[in-house]
Design a protein around this motif. Structure first.
Motif, mmCIF file in Angstrom:
data_model
loop_
_atom_site.group_PDB
_atom_site.id
_atom_site.type_symbol
_atom_site.label_atom_id
_atom_site.label_comp_id
_atom_site.label_asym_id
_atom_site.label_seq_id
_atom_site.Cartn_x
_atom_site.Cartn_y
_atom_site.Cartn_z
ATOM 1 N N LEU A 6 -5.468 6.937 6.454
ATOM 2 C CA LEU A 6 -6.218 5.706 6.699
ATOM 3 C C LEU A 6 -5.290 4.495 6.793
ATOM 4 O O LEU A 6 -5.433 3.653 7.692
ATOM 5 N N VAL A 7 -4.338 4.393 5.864
ATOM 6 C CA VAL A 7 -3.391 3.277 5.909
ATOM 7 C C VAL A 7 -2.527 3.365 7.169
ATOM 8 O O VAL A 7 -2.294 2.363 7.860
ATOM 9 N N GLY A 8 -2.057 4.585 7.476
ATOM 10 C CA GLY A 8 -1.219 4.766 8.653
ATOM 11 C C GLY A 8 -1.951 4.423 9.940
ATOM 12 O O GLY A 8 -1.407 3.734 10.809
ATOM 13 N N ALA A 9 -3.190 4.893 10.086
ATOM 14 C CA ALA A 9 -3.954 4.616 11.301
ATOM 15 C C ALA A 9 -4.187 3.113 11.474
ATOM 16 O O ALA A 9 -4.086 2.586 12.592
ATOM 17 N N ALA A 10 -4.494 2.438 10.386
ATOM 18 C CA ALA A 10 -4.702 0.983 10.461
ATOM 19 C C ALA A 10 -3.416 0.270 10.851
ATOM 20 O O ALA A 10 -3.404 -0.613 11.725
ATOM 21 N N GLY A 11 -2.298 0.649 10.228
ATOM 22 C CA GLY A 11 -1.011 0.016 10.532
ATOM 23 C C GLY A 11 -0.565 0.282 11.958
ATOM 24 O O GLY A 11 -0.077 -0.628 12.654
ATOM 25 N N ALA A 69 0.832 -1.207 0.000
ATOM 26 C CA ALA A 69 0.000 0.000 0.000
ATOM 27 C C ALA A 69 0.864 1.253 0.000
ATOM 28 O O ALA A 69 0.549 2.248 -0.693
ATOM 29 N N MET A 70 1.968 1.245 0.764
ATOM 30 C CA MET A 70 2.851 2.416 0.804
ATOM 31 C C MET A 70 3.496 2.660 -0.560
ATOM 32 O O MET A 70 3.571 3.804 -1.033
ATOM 33 N N ILE A 71 3.944 1.595 -1.211
ATOM 34 C CA ILE A 71 4.581 1.741 -2.524
ATOM 35 C C ILE A 71 3.572 2.233 -3.553
ATOM 36 O O ILE A 71 3.850 3.160 -4.334
#
Length: 590
Positions: A554-559, A527-529
């Motif tokens: 959203l990706v950061g909060a989930a991770g 997802a980051m890439i």
């Protein structure tokens, strides 16, 4: 050569632990040596760089080399952009730090927290103010115009930039660096880790990309606060609880963000006074030393305000601080104690900015993620503050309760990590840079038992790579894209992590990462890439200009939520509250 006589007094020299680790004599350290191809070689690049230090090399030789390498990367980062460069009207954090030096050296101490609050008014605790005063005084020796009152605002002087970058380096090398060295050595000894492993962990800690990019790129002095925190942890591990109180008050006194750690520190110290038996003397000693430390911290402000009033310097014409206005009884403004009370109330009001809202910028915590789908500004500020208090309390209670019941040295980094993750995800007024706080105790895991095994490296690496990735929008504004990619990818390569290497996820090594964890981690890295490619080459829709920033949140909060749960789970298992069988065998506990 004469044969050895067993009855003689001479005994063969015992092989050192690190020698055994390299030669395969220690099963605990085989994660550093890859023998799968029939030849013995370093398991990941950082091991290769420190391969010569595995024998009898003196720390007086190895540690200076490590510190010089860390210095060069910090120095190189400082040649790039910084917060607020050519960005009117406010000019960012660089100008804020410079401005605080300006007002502290020119204004009476009673006006430090009330002077022209619209232009980077001082809103950090007293130790930051004293630090600014000292640096401002030293800088004025070189060029008084750098800190001329009002006239120096938004000054764009290359020599000033060199000086400010230098102050960040010196401040870090006087606080954070020595504290990190001492903590790694002490924690590694407690965990039974040899010096070679400790050197490897130390390099990984000092090369942490997020810390370098924020303090020496974006420009702040976070490492001073973090250095005092490391000194406090180190003191607790050494059993010097009173010194740990002094250092932690210093950490709080430099930046209020250190409150992320406060509940865990309090729980550990209180538990140490109760378990295995009640120790009233220790409790009273900790309480008295903490109170004295806070008193000494605020004493210059309070005494300075009283002395300014004695000299006839009028109080600033600003609104009465809320704490003072909320008192149930009237106060005589002409009384000798009014000026110190005004100063104390105003400084606290500035340090805790509840009026600013639950967040100022988009940050990867649960409130910003919820706000994406359900706007929080429809609720009153009081209601949102209470919701944040309840959520934060629920998130930090489990790790703090465990540290209270089991105040053991080896649990400290795990408890601090889980507590600070809970604060970051759930508390009020969180900035994207606050992710440095949970990342610090997490990266200390590397210095512990099996800390360099793939199972620990994978989680520490994910948290750090995700943490610096969530700060990319901020770093991009500061023209720090090149240092961001260089430092983050270099760090990932050094410890054998995606997107450069998949060696940490190999199933052919001791303490491997399980399949479920591997899928989660690789999904987050993917997802980051993908986000970087989309952010660079795909324009967001006109009606959603912040699409990529929101996706980052959203990706950061989930991770980060997953990292919090992992830290809490390991704390439960390592404390013995959860059976070890829940975490699998010892090799799979991590």
């Amino acid at each position: 050569m004469a044969p050895h006589n067993p009855s003689s007094g001479h005994k063969p020299r015992k092989r050192r632990a690190q020698d055994e680790a390299v030669s395969g004599g220690s099963t605990r350290n085989t994660v550093l040596v890859d023998a799968s191809a029939g030849t013995r070689r370093p398991a990941f690049p950082l091991v290769a760089f420190l391969w010569p230090a595995r024998g009898h090399v003196s720390p007086w030789f190895t540690i200076p080399i490590i510190l010089m390498v860390a210095f060069l990367f910090r120095l190189a980062t400082g040649f790039w952009g910084y917060s607020g460069s050519n960005s009117p009207p406010m000019h960012g954090d660089f100008e804020a730090q410079r401005h605080w030096m300006e007002i502290t050296i020119h204004l009476p101490i009673s006006q430090w927290y009330s002077y022209d609050l619209q232009w980077w008014g001082l809103d950090y605790p007293p130790l930051t103010a004293y630090h600014s005063w000292l640096l401002g005084k030293i800088g004025s020796i070189f060029d008084p115009e750098w800190f001329a009152l009002d006239a120096s605002r938004a000054l764009d002087d290359p020599n000033l930039k060199v000086y400010m970058r230098g102050t960040a380096l010196v401040s870090e090398y006087l606080t954070y660096i020595p504290a990190a060295v001492v903590l790694v050595r002490r924690y590694s000894r407690i965990q039974g880790v040899n010096s070679w492993e400790a050197y490897i962990a130390l390099v990984a800690i000092l090369m942490q990309p997020a810390t370098i990019l924020i303090d020496h790129g974006h420009f702040q002095y976070n490492t001073v606060m973090l250095g005092f925190l490391l000194a406090s942890i180190s003191s607790m591990m050494a059993g010097r609880l009173l010194w740990s109180c002094v250092f932690f008050v210093a950490s709080l006194g430099f930046k209020q963000m250190a409150l992320f750690y406060a509940p865990a520190v309090f729980a550990y110290l209180l538990g140490s006074c109760i378990f295995p038996r009640i120790n009233v003397v220790r409790f009273l000693s900790i309480a008295v030393v903490t109170i004295i430390s806070f008193a000494l911290l605020f004493a210059p402000l309070i005494l300075g305000a009283w002395f300014d009033a004695y000299r006839g310097i009028a109080l600033p014409e600003i609104e009465t601080p809320p704490l003072l206005a909320a008192l149930p009884f009237p106060i005589d403004e002409k009384a000798w104690y009014y000026a110190p009370m005004f100063q104390l109330a105003q400084s606290i009001h500035r340090i805790f900015p509840f009026a600013r809202g639950i967040f100022e910028d988009k940050v990867a915590n649960i409130w910003c993620a919820i706000h994406t789908f359900h706007k929080l500004h429809r609720y009153s500020s009081t209601m949102v503050q209470r919701a944040a208090l309840v959520a934060t309390s629920a998130a930090i209670f489990p790790p703090c309760f465990i540290l209270f019941l089991k105040p053991r040295k080896e649990l400290l980094p795990w408890g601090l990590a889980a507590t600070s993750w809970g604060f970051f995800l759930c508390s009020y007024q969180v900035h994207e840079k606050n992710v440095l706080l949970p990342l610090l105790p997490m990266i200390v895991f590397l210095a512990g038992e099996t800390g360099l095994s793939p199972s620990i490296r994978a989680w520490v690496g994910l948290a750090n790579m995700l943490g610096v990735w969530t700060m990319f929008p901020l770093l991009k504004r500061d023209e720090l894209r090149v240092p961001y990619f260089v430092l983050s990818l270099l760090w990932a390569w050094l410890i054998g992590l995606p997107p450069i290497s998949l060696s940490a996820y190999s199933s052919q090594v001791p303490n491997p990462v399980n399949v479920f964890t591997t899928l989660i981690h690789l999904g987050v890295y993917g997802a980051m890439i993908a986000w970087h490619f989309a952010e660079s080459y795909v324009a967001p829709p006109e009606n959603k200009p912040d699409l990529w920033v929101v996706a980052n949140v959203l990706v950061g909060a989930a991770g980060f939520s997953i990292c919090y749960l992992w830290c809490l789970w390991n704390l439960l298992v390592k404390s013995g509250i959860a059976p070890k069988s829940w975490g699998g065998s010892k090799a799979k506990e991590q």
